[in-house]
Structures are given as structure tokens and as C-alpha cells.
Design an enzyme around this catalytic site. Sequence first.
Site, PDB file in Angstrom:
ATOM      1  CD  GLU A  47      -2.977  -0.843  -0.108  1.00 52.72           C
ATOM      2  OE1 GLU A  47      -3.053   0.285  -0.627  1.00 52.72           O
ATOM      3  OE2 GLU A  47      -3.598  -1.823  -0.544  1.00 52.72           O
TER       4      GLU A  47
ATOM      5  CE1 TYR B 256      -7.300   2.927  -0.946  1.00 57.28           C
ATOM      6  CE2 TYR B 256      -4.927   3.062  -0.617  1.00 57.28           C
ATOM      7  CZ  TYR B 256      -6.025   2.439  -1.178  1.00 57.28           C
ATOM      8  OH  TYR B 256      -5.855   1.313  -1.941  1.00 57.28           O
TER       9      TYR B 256
ATOM     10  CG  ASP C  38      -8.269   3.037  -5.537  1.00 55.15           C
ATOM     11  OD1 ASP C  38      -9.463   2.891  -5.899  1.00 55.15           O
ATOM     12  OD2 ASP C  38      -7.338   2.400  -6.044  1.00 55.15           O
TER      13      ASP C  38
ATOM     14  CB  CYS D 157     -13.851   1.420 -15.386  1.00 50.63           C
ATOM     15  SG  CYS D 157     -14.925   2.867 -15.455  1.00 50.63           S
TER      16      CYS D 157
ATOM     17  CB  CYS E  11     -17.488   0.507 -22.558  1.00 51.77           C
ATOM     18  SG  CYS E  11     -17.078   2.127 -21.855  1.00 51.77           S
TER      19      CYS E  11
ATOM     20  CB  CYS F 106     -17.354  -2.874 -18.432  1.00 50.44           C
ATOM     21  SG  CYS F 106     -17.829  -2.386 -16.763  1.00 50.44           S
TER      22      CYS F 106
ATOM     23  CB  CYS G 162     -22.455   1.590 -17.395  1.00 48.46           C
ATOM     24  SG  CYS G 162     -21.381   3.013 -17.141  1.00 48.46           S
TER      25      CYS G 162
END
Length: 326
Positions: free
Chosen positions: A51, A134, A152, A207, A214, A217, A223
Site C-alpha cells: 500500500e 486510505y 481510491d 474502466c 466498455c 465491462c 452503466c
Amino acid sequence: MSSVAPTPSPAPPHPDLPGLHEAVVRWYGSAARDLPWRDPRCGPWGVLVSEFMLQQTPVARVLPVWRSWLQRWPRPEDLAAEPAGEAVRAWGRLGYPRRALRLHAAATEIVARHGGQVPADHAALLALPGVGTYTAAAVAVFAFGDRRTVVDTNIRRVHARAVSGRGLPSRSLTAAEARLADELMPADDDLAVAWNQAVMELGALVCTARTPRCAACPLFGTCAWVAAGRPAPEETPRGQAWHGTDRQVRGALLAVLRAGTEPVPARHLLGPVDPADLVHLPAEGLRALERLNGLDAPPEQRHRALEGLLADGLAAEDARGVSLPG
């Protein structure tokens, strides 16, 4: 006798939350990258290191550094036992090297206050040096399975498009975006962890900001952004300049220090040097100095960059010269 109308329940953020969760998590099960910090055997320390490294840095650049870091320092106490400068040296070219100092400080704190174990408690995570909102949430979720909202850039982008119908999220997290992320979270703990992982991966792989795929997805049919005709984003992201900036010069100066084992005289960092004066530098140090000189940075910019490294604790100076911090 008057009566008071009941307060209507707030509308759900999506007409079919269970279907949304199922589609994204199912996609993740077949499309997720095999990343070492996702391995259940990795442990909380490996997750915490990942992280820190993944902040503003692509996975491809992080992977080799993460692996070498965990091989050298498999536990927080291993890192804490080394000088902070070794963390900066091992950080390599990941960028934003103050993260290395903060990770070293976090390891030291983990040893001093938590018996060498990354704490599972969210408040204790948040109290570690270099750990913000975060990172604390991400470690709590991905290392310990907590039901917490992780937000995020990738997650915000999926939420903005799939649910809010916007081309891109705001430049910085807004209260409305944070509230939406909370409202989209599954109630089940295990599903919530999977949802966080899956949405983050969907934003990273499909994305994307500039060229979303797309057709690939799992949310294409529902969407809100696609249904609205894929409107342009309200704000256009601005790329960060690099060439000729103080950041570039700072990075080049730091590369010289990382390559050497002895202090480097400041004059070698601040201007042209007689090659006869450089016999103490190893070959990699000489190459790093050549790259620094190739930037043609004016003397005042070199001075400013060096002063910044010293002020940030990324370098130290004594009578012998400039080196990584002890």
C-alpha cells in the site's frame, strides 16, 4: 386532528445493488491479476508495504521492488534494524521517496509499540507514521478482512461512471463521493472485502481514465454513464510536468547518493567536476552523475533540489559530504 407524513426512505444509490455486487465480484473471480500481496500467505506486513509503494505508482513498477523489499526485510523488525537511508536506497526509482522514510518509521513504530506485528486495529493503523485514511482502511480490509469502505482513484472512477453517470470523478474526494461509496458497500463482511477488491481492479483494468474498455465491462448493460451517452468529464485531468522540474533534479541527485557507499562532496552534486575527483564513486554512481549533468539544470536549481532533500530528511550532510540518512 393533523397527522405527520412519514419521512420517506432515501432512494438506494443503485436500483439493483445485489446484482451490481454479483456482477463485479464474479468478474473479479475470473479476471483479477495474480498479485503477491493478494496471496493469503502474504501477511499484513506485505500488504502494508504494497500500500505504501502503490501510492501514485503503477503495479508493474512496484512488483520487482516489493519482491526484493520483502526478501530483504520480511518482517517489520528487519527493516527497523537498518538505517533509514537503506530504505531510501532500496526504494530505487519508485518515486516520491519520502514514502520510504515513512515506511521505515512505521516499521520502527510497529516494533516499539506493537511487538513487531502490524496492528489489526484501525485506529492503531491510522496512528502509524505515513498511514492516512486510505492506507489504514486498505490494510484493515485487505490484510484483516474488516468491513470498511476503501476509496481510491480507481474505485471513485467506477462509482462515478457506473452509478452517477459522470465521465470522471472530482479531482479530490468529495463528501458526496464518500457517502456514495459507503452506500454501495455490501452488508456482508466477506462480500464487502471482495467488493472493494473487485471495484478497484475493474477501475485499474477496464474502466480506465483515458481509454475505458466498455465492451469488456461486466456493468456495460447497466452503466449510467453509457446510458447517458458517455458524456465528457466535467473536469479534464492535467498531466504532471516532469522534465526540467525540481522533482526531476531531486531524483537525479538522490540517484547519485543511492549508488554510492561514501558521502559525496556537495560540489560534485552542484556543478561540473574534474573527472580526477571522482575516483571514489562506483561505476553506477558515475553513470548517475552523468545523468544528473545531462539534465543541464542551472546551479540555482541544483542548490534548491539539494536543500529540499536535506530538509525532507532524504539526505544528510557533514564535513565529508552528502549521503543518505543514517
